[in-house]
Design a protein around this motif. Structure first.
Motif, PDB file in Angstrom:
ATOM      1  N   HIS A 226       0.832  -1.207   0.000  1.00 38.11           N
ATOM      2  CA  HIS A 226       0.000   0.000   0.000  1.00 38.11           C
ATOM      3  C   HIS A 226       0.869   1.261   0.000  1.00 38.11           C
ATOM      4  O   HIS A 226       0.606   2.229  -0.733  1.00 38.11           O
ATOM      5  CB  HIS A 226      -0.920   0.005   1.224  1.00 38.11           C
ATOM      6  N   LEU A 227       1.892   1.257   0.827  1.00 38.70           N
ATOM      7  CA  LEU A 227       2.761   2.433   0.924  1.00 38.70           C
ATOM      8  C   LEU A 227       3.496   2.676  -0.396  1.00 38.70           C
ATOM      9  O   LEU A 227       3.712   3.832  -0.793  1.00 38.70           O
ATOM     10  CB  LEU A 227       3.760   2.259   2.069  1.00 38.70           C
ATOM     11  N   SER A 228       3.888   1.610  -1.062  1.00 35.16           N
ATOM     12  CA  SER A 228       4.553   1.752  -2.366  1.00 35.16           C
ATOM     13  C   SER A 228       3.592   2.279  -3.420  1.00 35.16           C
ATOM     14  O   SER A 228       3.979   3.017  -4.330  1.00 35.16           O
ATOM     15  CB  SER A 228       5.123   0.402  -2.823  1.00 35.16           C
ATOM     16  N   TYR A 229       2.334   1.917  -3.276  1.00 35.67           N
ATOM     17  CA  TYR A 229       1.315   2.308  -4.254  1.00 35.67           C
ATOM     18  C   TYR A 229       0.963   3.787  -4.132  1.00 35.67           C
ATOM     19  O   TYR A 229       0.735   4.463  -5.142  1.00 35.67           O
ATOM     20  CB  TYR A 229       0.069   1.451  -4.049  1.00 35.67           C
ATOM     21  N   LEU A 230       0.954   4.300  -2.887  1.00 40.20           N
ATOM     22  CA  LEU A 230       0.564   5.691  -2.664  1.00 40.20           C
ATOM     23  C   LEU A 230       1.655   6.631  -3.168  1.00 40.20           C
ATOM     24  O   LEU A 230       2.827   6.496  -2.803  1.00 40.20           O
ATOM     25  CB  LEU A 230       0.306   5.943  -1.179  1.00 40.20           C
ATOM     26  N   SER A 231       1.264   7.609  -3.970  1.00 38.59           N
ATOM     27  CA  SER A 231       2.223   8.578  -4.498  1.00 38.59           C
ATOM     28  C   SER A 231       2.190   9.892  -3.720  1.00 38.59           C
ATOM     29  O   SER A 231       3.145  10.672  -3.766  1.00 38.59           O
ATOM     30  CB  SER A 231       1.934   8.855  -5.984  1.00 38.59           C
ATOM     31  N   ASN A 232       1.102  10.129  -2.994  1.00 38.39           N
ATOM     32  CA  ASN A 232       0.945  11.358  -2.222  1.00 38.39           C
ATOM     33  C   ASN A 232       1.643  11.193  -0.869  1.00 38.39           C
ATOM     34  O   ASN A 232       1.306  10.299  -0.090  1.00 38.39           O
ATOM     35  CB  ASN A 232      -0.549  11.649  -2.039  1.00 38.39           C
ATOM     36  N   GLU A 233       2.618  12.070  -0.599  1.00 34.24           N
ATOM     37  CA  GLU A 233       3.404  11.935   0.626  1.00 34.24           C
ATOM     38  C   GLU A 233       2.566  12.134   1.886  1.00 34.24           C
ATOM     39  O   GLU A 233       2.794  11.476   2.911  1.00 34.24           O
ATOM     40  CB  GLU A 233       4.579  12.917   0.618  1.00 34.24           C
ATOM     41  N   ASN A 234       1.601  13.035   1.835  1.00 36.63           N
ATOM     42  CA  ASN A 234       0.735  13.256   2.990  1.00 36.63           C
ATOM     43  C   ASN A 234      -0.092  12.012   3.291  1.00 36.63           C
ATOM     44  O   ASN A 234      -0.258  11.618   4.454  1.00 36.63           O
ATOM     45  CB  ASN A 234      -0.191  14.452   2.741  1.00 36.63           C
ATOM     46  N   GLN A 235      -0.607  11.381   2.245  1.00 37.82           N
ATOM     47  CA  GLN A 235      -1.372  10.139   2.423  1.00 37.82           C
ATOM     48  C   GLN A 235      -0.492   9.040   3.004  1.00 37.82           C
ATOM     49  O   GLN A 235      -0.932   8.257   3.858  1.00 37.82           O
ATOM     50  CB  GLN A 235      -1.968   9.702   1.089  1.00 37.82           C
ATOM     51  N   LYS A 236       0.755   8.970   2.568  1.00 31.09           N
ATOM     52  CA  LYS A 236       1.688   7.978   3.107  1.00 31.09           C
ATOM     53  C   LYS A 236       1.917   8.195   4.607  1.00 31.09           C
ATOM     54  O   LYS A 236       1.947   7.233   5.391  1.00 31.09           O
ATOM     55  CB  LYS A 236       3.026   8.046   2.374  1.00 31.09           C
ATOM     56  N   LYS A 237       2.096   9.454   4.998  1.00 34.64           N
ATOM     57  CA  LYS A 237       2.348   9.762   6.414  1.00 34.64           C
ATOM     58  C   LYS A 237       1.150   9.370   7.269  1.00 34.64           C
ATOM     59  O   LYS A 237       1.299   8.807   8.358  1.00 34.64           O
ATOM     60  CB  LYS A 237       2.653  11.251   6.572  1.00 34.64           C
ATOM     61  N   ILE A 238      -0.052   9.706   6.784  1.00 38.45           N
ATOM     62  CA  ILE A 238      -1.270   9.379   7.533  1.00 38.45           C
ATOM     63  C   ILE A 238      -1.431   7.870   7.628  1.00 38.45           C
ATOM     64  O   ILE A 238      -1.742   7.324   8.689  1.00 38.45           O
ATOM     65  CB  ILE A 238      -2.510  10.028   6.874  1.00 38.45           C
ATOM     66  N   TYR A 239      -1.213   7.163   6.521  1.00 39.01           N
ATOM     67  CA  TYR A 239      -1.323   5.697   6.500  1.00 39.01           C
ATOM     68  C   TYR A 239      -0.342   5.080   7.506  1.00 39.01           C
ATOM     69  O   TYR A 239      -0.702   4.193   8.289  1.00 39.01           O
ATOM     70  CB  TYR A 239      -1.039   5.177   5.085  1.00 39.01           C
ATOM     71  N   THR A 240       0.892   5.579   7.494  1.00 41.43           N
ATOM     72  CA  THR A 240       1.924   5.032   8.387  1.00 41.43           C
ATOM     73  C   THR A 240       1.584   5.303   9.850  1.00 41.43           C
ATOM     74  O   THR A 240       1.699   4.411  10.707  1.00 41.43           O
ATOM     75  CB  THR A 240       3.297   5.645   8.057  1.00 41.43           C
TER      76      THR A 240
END
Length: 253
Positions: A226-240
């Motif tokens: 999922h993290l590799s799939y997300l290109s938006n850095e803000n979305q990655k931070k929230i997901y993490t």
């Protein structure tokens, strides 16, 4: 019959106007608004006042304005020793000017303009300086809602913070989900049954028991995918951040 004056013309005030209008146990004397246009469709124009100095006698004055304006508005009220309550989730009793008796009449719900709500199921959180004033607030609250609670200021702050998590933050996550769907030409409507079922589950399960997903299962492969799939850095931070929070749930720090 308890006579009430509403001060303010925003979403909370407009929904209270509708709730009080259907009630035979109370009388809505008037509503203060800086202009009549905002609330003129909701009640007779002779019940709208645009000058605080002209407010009529009432048993209870409910201030439904922004938190920052409560103190200023209560200071401008042209009377003393009346029961004045605000509708804020975070403002203290002391936000009401000391010349009057203070109370809190806090409906814990999200209000949207022109979207009707059923006040009977909306929790009303009440607080007052003395028992006599509390009973007035309770009588008014129980006339429009079946969910009335005595809540002190500290408890109300806790509820408001919790409400931000379960309402405002959750809605923002819906927005992120919609953006991801739109980016890949998928209808967000496909997720709506899942959203409804997730919300419905907490009626019978605690949130911790209802939790599912890759973080709960500690499915590292899926999480990394999922993290590799997300290109938006803000979305990655929230997901993490949310993934770590779920993984740490119940663990002692």
């Amino acid at each position: 019959m308890i006579k009430i004056t509403l001060i303010g013309s925003g979403n909370v005030s407009q929904h209270l106007i509708n709730a009080f209008a259907k009630n035979s146990a109370i009388e809505l004397i008037e509503v203060y608004s800086r202009t009549k246009k905002e609330i003129s469709p909701l009640l007779d124009s002779n019940k709208i006042v645009t000058n605080l100095a002209l407010l009529k006698e009432a048993d209870l004055y409910i201030i439904a304005v922004s938190d920052d304006a409560i103190s200023m508005v209560s200071e401008q009220l042209p009377f003393k020793n009346k029961l004045v309550a605000h509708t804020s989730g975070t403002a203290s009793l002391q936000s009401i000017n000391l010349k009057n008796r203070s109370g809190v009449f806090y409906p814990l719900q999200t209000f949207t303009k022109n979207k009707e709500v059923d006040f009977k199921v909306i929790p009303l959180c009440l607080e007052a300086e003395n028992n006599t004033d509390y009973l007035v607030l309770e009588t008014v609250a129980k006339s429009i809602s079946d969910a009335v609670y005595p809540i002190n200021s500290e408890q109300r702050k806790a509820l408001h913070v919790a409400a931000v998590f379960v309402n405002n933050f959750t809605n923002h996550l819906y927005q992120i989900g919609q953006e991801i769907c739109e980016e890949h030409q998928v209808s967000f409507d496909i997720l709506k049954p899942l959203i409804a079922e997730t919300a419905n589950k907490i009626n019978t399960l605690s949130p911790i028991d209802a939790q599912t997903g890759p973080a709960k299962r500690n499915d590292i492969t899926t999480i990394e995918s999922h993290l590799s799939y997300l290109s938006n850095e803000n979305q990655k931070k929230i997901y993490t951040l949310l993934t770590k929070s779920i993984q740490n749930n119940g663990k002692k720090l």
